[in-house]
Design a protein around this motif. Sequence first.
Motif, PDB file in Angstrom:
ATOM      1  N   SER A 346     -27.546  62.774  34.076  1.00  0.00           N
ATOM      2  CA  SER A 346     -26.500  63.116  33.108  1.00  0.00           C
ATOM      3  C   SER A 346     -26.355  62.064  32.017  1.00  0.00           C
ATOM      4  O   SER A 346     -26.872  60.948  32.119  1.00  0.00           O
ATOM      5  N   SER A 348     -23.230  60.240  29.522  1.00  0.00           N
ATOM      6  CA  SER A 348     -21.788  60.013  29.457  1.00  0.00           C
ATOM      7  C   SER A 348     -21.223  60.512  28.130  1.00  0.00           C
ATOM      8  O   SER A 348     -21.906  60.453  27.100  1.00  0.00           O
ATOM      9  N   TYR A 349     -19.994  61.002  28.175  1.00  0.00           N
ATOM     10  CA  TYR A 349     -19.187  61.352  27.010  1.00  0.00           C
ATOM     11  C   TYR A 349     -19.614  62.673  26.363  1.00  0.00           C
ATOM     12  O   TYR A 349     -20.763  63.090  26.454  1.00  0.00           O
ATOM     13  N   SER A 704     -10.532  63.239  31.445  1.00  0.00           N
ATOM     14  CA  SER A 704     -11.750  63.341  30.636  1.00  0.00           C
ATOM     15  C   SER A 704     -11.429  63.172  29.159  1.00  0.00           C
ATOM     16  O   SER A 704     -12.153  62.483  28.423  1.00  0.00           O
ATOM     17  N   ASN A 708     -12.733  60.133  26.527  1.00  0.00           N
ATOM     18  CA  ASN A 708     -13.405  60.407  25.258  1.00  0.00           C
ATOM     19  C   ASN A 708     -12.599  59.904  24.065  1.00  0.00           C
ATOM     20  O   ASN A 708     -13.175  59.455  23.069  1.00  0.00           O
ATOM     21  N   LYS A 711     -13.275  56.241  23.925  1.00  0.00           N
ATOM     22  CA  LYS A 711     -14.623  56.012  23.397  1.00  0.00           C
ATOM     23  C   LYS A 711     -14.616  56.087  21.875  1.00  0.00           C
ATOM     24  O   LYS A 711     -15.264  55.281  21.189  1.00  0.00           O
ATOM     25  N   SER A 718     -14.492  55.378  32.236  1.00  0.00           N
ATOM     26  CA  SER A 718     -15.141  56.486  32.926  1.00  0.00           C
ATOM     27  C   SER A 718     -14.186  57.051  33.963  1.00  0.00           C
ATOM     28  O   SER A 718     -13.271  56.359  34.422  1.00  0.00           O
TER      29      SER A 718
END
Length: 754
Positions: A346, A348-349, A704, A708, A711, A718
Amino acid sequence: MVSRPDYPQLASHLLEEHWGERAELSRLPGENLNFQANLPDGTCQIFKITTNDKSDVELEEAMLKHLLAAGFPVPESSPSRAGQVAVPVTIAGIPGIARVQKFLEGCSWRDVPSTEQLLYAIGNYLGRVHASLADFSHPGASRTHLWDLAAANQHVMGIRLLEEAHQRDTLEHCFHLYRALGLKYLDECPQGMLHGDPNDENILVDGEEVVGLLDVGDCQYGALIQDLAILLAYAFQQKGVGPCQAARLVEGYQAARELEPQESLALLPLILARLATSICIAESRRVNAPDHETWFSHQASTWATLESLLVISPAEMNGLLFGSLDHSDTTSIQQDRSRLIGPSLSLSYDEPLHIVKGRAQYLYAANGRPYLDLVNNVCHVGHSHPRVVSAIAAQAAVLNTNSRYLHAHLTTYADRLCATLPASLEVCYFVNSGSEANELALRLARAATSSHDVLVIDGAYHGNTGNCVAMSPYKFNGPGGAGPSSWVHVVPSPDVYRGEIRDDGAGVGYALEVGRVIGECCAGGGSIAAFFAETMLSCGGQIPLPEGYLKAAFEHVRRAGGICVADEVQVGFGRVGEAFWGFELADVVPDIVVMGKPIGNGHPMGAVITTRAIAESFDNGMEFFSTFGGNPVSCACGLAVLDVIQDEGLQERARLLGSRFLAGLNDLKSRHALIGDVRGQGLFLGFELVRDRDSLEPADVEASRLVNEMKQRGVLLSTDGPLHNVIKIKPPMVLDEQDIDMTIRLLDDALARI
């Protein structure tokens, strides 16, 4: 309302008293008491009264004298009737130092069009000033002041004075870039004597030429790039000046003094820091002296400049200023990854990051933007730590081979690791990852006990090999999992926030569950080889083990003939602050300790350390061999990591910074109902988001979104936990207080919007 003193009138009396000059005085723009003195004969002088007790007039005069001798047109001071260049005075009850300086002809840069030729000349002039000052020294030069770009962090708390959230975000971004790219390189940049404030009022021009440089009141010793950054901060505020035009100013500067690579990296963050500093100082003054409009009259233009610069990435800006645009194609890389790499790996983000560099607590994207890394406990002592990198490179240049040959690094490193552990843990095996280490620990336990089954904690993760996945409820009970194997027995997670037992006796209560599961295993004909326990649960939700749990659980396991395995892959090597190993917090001694992740600071390493009796039981005639485990390069790397932890005091740092982080997170919890629980130890922390504090409904979507949102603000977090609603924090241990404070401020704003 108290009336302001008539400063021009008061100053005119001082001018006449000490210099014998009668003149009409008018105050000049700026924060200082500077006046234009118009004399009866039609000539002008500048009358300066310095009231800042941190000013160093002697330093200023020495620097002006040096520049005059070098042929630069700068103000020359005239002695008073008593022969003094600097005269102590008092004006409106305020002590100060008065000087008279010759008036320099010319127009302020801000009042004329900034043609490319003029910008080149201005940049070149500053470069020549720096070159001229290379041999200047003064005992007072190593100082700081309110506008010192090397100390811009002193203004960060001014961000809270702004009411608009997007403005706070903008300034946080500026200071973040400054810390990650400006300060990180500043000490490596060439140093020298700075003007300190080469702004558009202090540079006089005539046509396309510079004819004067004013006001060295902020002069100091520092990184020369600071002056160029200040100059560019004002250049960008001139009409019609963008990056392409500003490149001419940089070109002019470099014609006099070539910039070094680290200076170019620091330049944009320093420009932004100067603009952000101006805003923060002005906002502070607006609060303290709202009637003093000249102190914050340029806010609108400063904001406009700041926002126009921030739409350009650091990498693109560097390319425009220095003619070296990098056309890396993130979209193409992502497409190639989808085509060439297995889909179960996977990213991330919501919008994946293209990371090209790491340094200390920061990761850097291809566009030059830095991200504060709060989730990478692998790079334990900081991304690309120079001592670790140097150790790896030096040994790789000499020898790297397997452990079938004698090499001092192997035994030296084993001895150093064992010295951090209880005396009974004295035999080492080296592998290449935490997964391999847990796999080997399972083999050791089975050999020592002649039993087959294992106990694991619900939500645990022990690695990606076949047996490790089979021992990881986080995997086998998750998407794609097939449930537990017959030889794996799961005990409840000792979660005092969400679990069934939440009182003060939770540790012993959850340990009784370990005894119950052992009993069920034995009743079914099985026997326990080992109990694998992360000493703080990571994928299980950043859960500290409750008091008394591990000690009582180990007793149950040992009574059943099992081996106690402490999985320190996530929290070992001082991360918990109060101890070097997580198991030490529980006052227990395991039979096997498993190490990984931080052991090599990103270099692939793992280790298993056990008792001599267990090691001898494993020596059954079948050789254990790992091709790369314990190779000289890995051992050199591991030794360097241990040295850095010790020499930089990182365990104590984790303790202190962890307390600061926990205090900040608990403060957020008191003001944001979305945070249900804050937990952890040292720099291994988590906070759980819930939609309702009574029902504990998990706020997974919100978690989640928060990750984000952060970020986007330059902070990497995370989610984890069985319900995917826990925000985990496990950063490189070299972050600092300002990183923590910024994170808390950004979380505060982000949580308010969710």
